[in-house]
Write an enzyme that holds these catalytic residues in place. Structure first.
Site, short mmCIF file in Angstrom:
data_model
loop_
_atom_site.label_atom_id
_atom_site.label_comp_id
_atom_site.label_asym_id
_atom_site.label_seq_id
_atom_site.Cartn_x
_atom_site.Cartn_y
_atom_site.Cartn_z
N LYS A 37 3.18 5.78 -17.51
CA LYS A 37 2.71 5.20 -18.95
C LYS A 37 3.80 4.71 -19.56
O LYS A 37 3.44 3.76 -20.31
CB LYS A 37 1.95 6.48 -19.46
CG LYS A 37 1.18 6.45 -20.46
CD LYS A 37 0.73 7.68 -21.01
CE LYS A 37 -0.28 8.34 -20.32
NZ LYS A 37 -0.76 9.83 -20.60
N ARG A 57 2.56 12.02 -25.56
CA ARG A 57 1.84 11.95 -24.29
C ARG A 57 2.61 12.18 -23.22
O ARG A 57 3.70 11.85 -22.95
CB ARG A 57 1.11 10.53 -24.23
CG ARG A 57 0.46 9.99 -25.62
CD ARG A 57 0.18 8.55 -25.60
NE ARG A 57 -0.79 8.06 -24.70
CZ ARG A 57 -1.13 6.97 -24.29
NH1 ARG A 57 -0.32 6.11 -24.99
NH2 ARG A 57 -1.92 6.65 -23.62
N GLY A 77 -5.37 13.99 -15.35
CA GLY A 77 -5.82 15.36 -16.07
C GLY A 77 -4.65 16.56 -15.65
O GLY A 77 -5.17 17.65 -16.22
N MET A 97 -1.74 17.01 -16.96
CA MET A 97 -0.75 17.31 -18.02
C MET A 97 -1.37 16.91 -19.23
O MET A 97 -2.27 16.28 -19.26
CB MET A 97 0.58 16.74 -17.61
CG MET A 97 1.25 17.43 -16.57
SD MET A 97 2.97 16.57 -16.13
CE MET A 97 2.24 15.10 -16.03
N ARG A 153 -2.16 0.27 -16.18
CA ARG A 153 -1.79 0.85 -14.91
C ARG A 153 -2.53 0.09 -13.92
O ARG A 153 -3.62 -0.54 -14.14
CB ARG A 153 -1.91 2.42 -14.61
CG ARG A 153 -3.32 2.73 -14.67
CD ARG A 153 -3.38 4.20 -14.51
NE ARG A 153 -4.60 4.67 -15.00
CZ ARG A 153 -4.73 5.97 -15.48
NH1 ARG A 153 -3.91 6.82 -15.87
NH2 ARG A 153 -6.12 6.39 -15.94
N HIS A 185 -14.60 13.88 27.12
CA HIS A 185 -15.61 12.65 27.89
C HIS A 185 -16.44 12.04 26.54
O HIS A 185 -16.40 11.10 26.42
CB HIS A 185 -16.56 13.25 28.95
CG HIS A 185 -17.45 12.32 29.24
ND1 HIS A 185 -18.64 12.48 28.92
CD2 HIS A 185 -17.27 11.43 30.37
CE1 HIS A 185 -19.53 11.32 29.65
NE2 HIS A 185 -18.60 10.91 30.42
N SER A 208 2.34 -2.11 30.05
CA SER A 208 1.17 -1.70 29.14
C SER A 208 1.49 -0.07 28.86
O SER A 208 1.45 0.68 29.85
CB SER A 208 -0.23 -1.98 29.54
OG SER A 208 -1.00 -1.34 28.30
N CYS A 248 -1.65 0.19 24.79
CA CYS A 248 -2.89 0.38 24.89
C CYS A 248 -3.60 1.76 24.54
O CYS A 248 -4.56 2.21 24.58
CB CYS A 248 -3.61 -0.24 26.11
SG CYS A 248 -2.90 0.67 27.51
N TYR A 280 1.97 -7.34 22.01
CA TYR A 280 0.67 -6.90 21.76
C TYR A 280 0.48 -5.59 21.35
O TYR A 280 1.04 -4.70 22.14
CB TYR A 280 -0.48 -7.66 22.33
CG TYR A 280 -0.63 -7.23 23.68
CD1 TYR A 280 -1.32 -5.91 24.11
CD2 TYR A 280 0.14 -7.48 25.00
CE1 TYR A 280 -1.65 -5.32 25.30
CE2 TYR A 280 -0.05 -6.92 25.93
CZ TYR A 280 -0.90 -5.92 26.25
OH TYR A 280 -0.98 -5.27 27.54
#
Ligand code: ADP
Ligand code: MG
Ligand code: MG
Length: 939
Positions: free
Chosen positions: A38, A109, A118, A120, A355, A471, A823, A891, A911
């Site tokens: 802030k 603040r 909320g 503080m 913000r 499964h 792989s 994979c 990949y």
């Protein structure tokens, strides 16, 4: 936490006198850690010329120093600095702090580096006392407003700074309202509010034993300390723990002291909150709410219903134009959608906070595209502002977030998506009801391949046993259906056709909803929202593909799944599990014949029936993926997985034997009746219930089931996952692998001859030595030569190995001489590296390990880069030593997880391959991996 604070404070003291207080005109708008989010933004907005009420920030370092001080005094010299800053504010506003004629009032603040909504507190109207109140009345000519400000200040200060319970104030407030005969606060007049403030002052005195502090600097000092203390308040500490906010993310709160502006000075004043774009849709319009003649807290507190900001265009057109200007300036400067607070005091607009806006994924994607197209941000930034995991929201049906219900039970989130339907407890019923057009959820203790027809007929699957690799979970994921697995609170009774959850009994036909993304099970139908693969998302992902180096493939087992994967943007198939193709209703019996075969001849006969079916499957998958590569894995699971449970077969045999006895009994009845010459009579009245054919069928069924039972016993293994499976099966029963290789290569030949561009790859699972690979390679060569000769063509394909055994990693250099690609099967490799069985780990100790921070993540979901990853890194290096162009991918399930993808990029994989619906997430993550490669670190 406390040690961190100490270290920091010490560092501060050794560095000499520290500047703790920064005017909005001088504070570094980028240093949120020091000034809080802030405060930093208030500085930044001031410095770019937005109309921010003057003020200053007391740094988080001052907070830490204060909290560390045993006597809880503010750091020495702090209040002197504050006084100097107040003097600056006085100069800027022409008002004086504590001045009886023209008093300066301020807000105090809180605000740390991370937003903690909320958690503080903020105090408004500080600086009011009996003297300055008179000044305010004289100056504003508005008694009502002045007393209203006063009573608000006493209550907030009393509560936040002095710890007086809110109810004490509320009680008095109600008394006054009752006496005045009004319901709403706004209906109270000036003298009512004067009465309220007197009562409030008394409440404070009674509860603290001291009069309400009148001195403005005393008020300010108490307020600053109160805000600092709220950092260690229970609410804030719990919040940080819950959201894993570590000291490196936010340490201490800053305090912002700011000139008050008033939105409650009449009908030319207002207050509101806004978004620079619609956070629900991303549309480029101002979004928000405001209240005329109100203070900021009224909007948030919901005391009065605010109006949509569009109404301001009519009600206060000039103000709306200013607000529109503010919106433009905020976005131009921050280059991000902003969530801001503003107040209009007598026609002057002030910005009080801004913000980055929090939005849903749809809005994030749309704003990325639109801001990039408008040149506000570049494409890289457009990609980076969206966390890949967020896309999840767009890819599966999910429960309508507006609908709040309590779950009935919880299991593991095994396959994402939400679905509702009638519960059924066996696959046959699921199929029957599904065929008749009903929506069903298949509820089982666990599932087996023989339940597969039930999967097809169901909207989703719920099991009470098994983990994320059970499964049910694996098959459901393959089919893209939602699944909740291992919901242990549910006990399923198939015979009674019901399931019991605590006190609750679910009967067949009762409606339930499952959420496979969270593992929750709900009673009744919870509305769902359908996924949307919007054009914006397509555009965003096409940008990602241009940036990324890693390719993204899908794990897909059937032609259908392949087609879906292409829709998700898969650039190939990294894993096609052939055994999934066996699970079809009309194929399983052939597979079982193959397994039951006692002779090579019988087995070959069954395989001969399977080959054309597999060939057709492969051909369709290749076609669906053309011109992309498809990696087909040869049979992997132990073959007993295709047979039913021993218990089930034993029970069925018992029933069949009863039936046989009954048939024998009926036949006996006839021979007995013959003795008393009543046979003819019975035959006329009751034709025989069992023909000879029927009896014979029963006998055949018994024989088959007995053979199955015998085979099940033979195939029993203590540790099936470490047993007779994968390449070990392929070498002991070469005819099975040969059939599959033939099917793949025949399909390849047919596609090539039809002119379809395809890139098939044959992958061998569970390999631990190059010799295994060489053997399978010899089958491949033999079959290839034959087909090439028969068809007079040259087959184009690759041969490679899955890497899922630790020894295979160590022998990578050797394996790569035979294999053209690797792989990583990181599910098995992770099990092997940790020596954890996944099911047991996830069901028993892994949650505890994570809770205790022994393991930060579940290594089956997030690649363990330090251990498993190290093995992979070595494998890549060694493998490419003997074959520099070795193609390497992953994979395992982790292949779709963004952090794991970063690591895969880092070690040079070609990949990643993941389930179809995760492909978009992986595409974005692959782009992030590339964009972040320069600063990538891991431990
Ligand atoms: P939070 O972080 O909980 O939003 P804030 O510090 O933003 O707390 O303040 C709470 C409310 O008080 C907001 O509506 C804000 O706009 C209002 N407010 C804070 N400071 C001032 C001020 N100087 N003048 C007018 N209103 C203010
Ligand atoms: Mg705020
Ligand atoms: Mg495996």
């Amino acid at each position: 936490m406390s040690t961190e604070i100490k270290d920091k404070a010490k560092a501060t003291t050794t560095m000499g006198p520290k500047k703790f207080v920064f005017s909005f005109k001088e504070g570094d708008g980028k240093n949120k850690h020091l000034l809080g989010g802030k405060g930093a933004n208030l500085c930044e907005m001031t410095q770019i010329g937005l109309n921010v009420p003057p003020g200053f920030v007391i740094s988080t370092e001052a907070c830490l120093s204060y909290l560390d001080h045993p006597g809880k005094d503010l750091p020495s010299g702090l209040m002197a600095e504050v006084k100097r800053q107040i003097a600056e504010v006085e100069k800027a506003t022409g008002k004086r702090f504590g001045d009886p004629d023209n008093p300066l009032l301020v807000s105090v603040r809180s605000g740390s580096a991370m937003s903690m909504p909320g958690m503080m507190d903020t105090i408004l109207n500080l600086g009011l006392n009996k003297k300055t109140l008179k000044g305010l009345i004289g100056q504003t000519q508005n008694e009502r407003f002045s007393f209203d400000a006063y009573r608000r200040f006493i209550q907030l200060f009393g509560k936040v700074a002095l710890g007086v319970p809110d109810e004490k104030f509320d009680e008095e407030f109600e008394i006054v309202k009752k006496a005045a005969g009004v319901k709403e606060d706004v209906a109270l007049n000036a003298s009512d509010l004067e009465d309220v403030s007197h009562r409030f002052l008394k409440v404070v005195e009674e509860n603290t034993g001291q009069p309400f502090p009148d001195d403005e600097y005393e008020q300010l000092e108490i307020a600053i300390k109160a805000v600092f203390n709220s950092w260690m308040g229970k609410r804030a500490v719990d919040y940080r723990r819950e959201f894993r906010i570590t000291p490196s993310m936010a340490n201490g709160t800053a305090v912002n002291v700011q000139t008050m502006v008033f939105g409650n000075m009449g009908n030319d004043s207002a207050t509101g909150v806004g978004f620079t774009r619609d956070p629900g849709t991303g549309e480029n319009v101002m979004f928000g709410e405001y209240l005329v003649n109100a203070q900021g807290e009224d909007v948030v507190a919901g005391i009065r219903t605010p109006k949509p900001v569009a109404e301001m265009a009519r009600e206060m057109p000039q103000m709306y134009a200013q607000l529109e200007g503010l919106r433009q300036k905020l976005e131009q400067h921050y280059r991000e959608v902003q969530d801001f607070e503003y107040t209009i005091e007598k026609q002057t607009l002030y910005c009080l906070q801004t913000r980055n806006g929090k939005m849903n994924t749809t809005a994030m994607v749309r704003t990325s595209i639109e801001m990039a197209n408008a040149g506000l941000i570049n494409k890289d930034e457009a990609l980076l502002r969206i966390k890949p995991e967020m896309l999840d929201q767009l890819l599966y049906p999910r429960l309508d977030p507006k609908h709040k219900v309590e779950p009935l039970a919880q299991g593991l989130p095994a396959s994402p998506g939400a679905a509702s339907g009638h519960c059924v407890f066996d696959a046959d019923r699921a199929e029957q009801l599904g065929r008749s057009g009903q929506k069903v959820i298949l509820v089982r203790e666990e599932t087996k391949p023989e339940d597969i027809h039930g999967f097809f007929a169901s909207q989703g699957i719920l099991t009470s046993r098994g983990g994320k690799t059970s499964h049910a979970a694996v098959v459901a994921r393959g089919m893209g259906k939602p699944c909740v697995a291992g919901a242990e609170g549910i006990s399923v009774d198939v015979k009674l056709r019901q399931a019991v959850i605590g006190e609750k009994v679910l009967r067949e036909g009762d409606y339930i909803t499952i959420d496979g993304g969270t593992g929750m099970v709900y009673e009744g139908e919870v509305p769902t929202v359908e996924p949307e693969f919007s054009n914006d998302l397509k555009t965003l992902l096409s940008w990602a593909d241009k940036v990324a180096r890693l390719k993204v493939f899908a794990n897909a087992d059937t032609p259908d799944a392949a087609r879906r994967a292409v829709e998700f943007g898969a650039m190939g198939i990294g894993l096609c599990r052939t055994e999934r193709m066996f699970n079809d209703v009309d194929r399983l019996p052939i597979v079982i014949d193959m397994i039951l075969a006692d002779s090579l001849e019988d087995r070959q006969a069954a395989l001969d029936r399977l080959e054309p079916i597999q060939r057709q499957d492969f051909k369709e998958v290749f076609k669906a993926m053309s011109p992309r590569p498809v990696t087909v894995r040869l049979l992997d699971p132990p073959i007993h997985e295709f047979l039913p449970n021993e218990d089930v077969v034993v029970a069925e045999l018992t029933h069949l034997n009863h039936l046989k006895t009954t048939i024998d009994g009926v036949n006996n009845l006839y021979s007995s009746l013959r003795l008393i010459a009543a046979e003819q009579e019975l035959k006329e009245k009751y034709p025989s219930p069992f023909t000879m054919g029927g009896a014979d069928l029963v006998r055949q069924a018994i024989t088959k089931k007995e053979r199955m039972l015998k085979k099940i016993k033979e195939l029993h293994e203590v540790n099936p996952m470490l047993g007779h499976r994968g390449v070990r099966l392929g070498l002991t029963y070469p005819e099975i692998y040969k059939m599959q290789i033939q099917a793949i290569l025949e399909a390849t030949a047919e596609c090539q001859q039809e002119g379809i561009e395809i890139y098939p790859e044959i992958m061998v699972p569970q390999v631990c030595t190059a010799v295994e690979l060489e053997h399978v390679k010899s089958y491949v060569d033999e079959i290839r030569e034959r087909i090439e000769k028969e068809r007079n063509i040259k087959l184009k394909f690759k041969f490679g190995s899955m890497i899922e055994v630790v020894r295979a990693c160590m022998k990578a250099e050797k394996l790569a001489k035979v294999a053209e690609f690797f792989s990583f099967g990181t599910n098995d490799l992770t099990q092997a590296t940790f020596s954890f069985s996944r099911e047991d780990a996830e069901n028993k100790f892994l949650p505890f390990y994570q809770q205790m921070n022994i393991l930060l993540d579940n290594p089956f979901e997030v690649l363990d880069v330090g251990g498993v990853g190290k093995l992979m890194e070595i494998t890549v290096q060694w493998g490419r030593r003997s074959r520099p162009d070795l193609k390497i991918g992953i994979c395992g399930e982790q292949g779709g997880q963004p952090d794991s993808i970063k690591f895969c990029h880092h070690i040079g994989l070609d990949y990643v391959s993941c389930s179809g619906p995760r492909v978009p997430i992986a595409r974005l993550a692959a782009a992030h991996a590339k964009l972040g490669e320069a600063t990538y670190t891991y431990s």
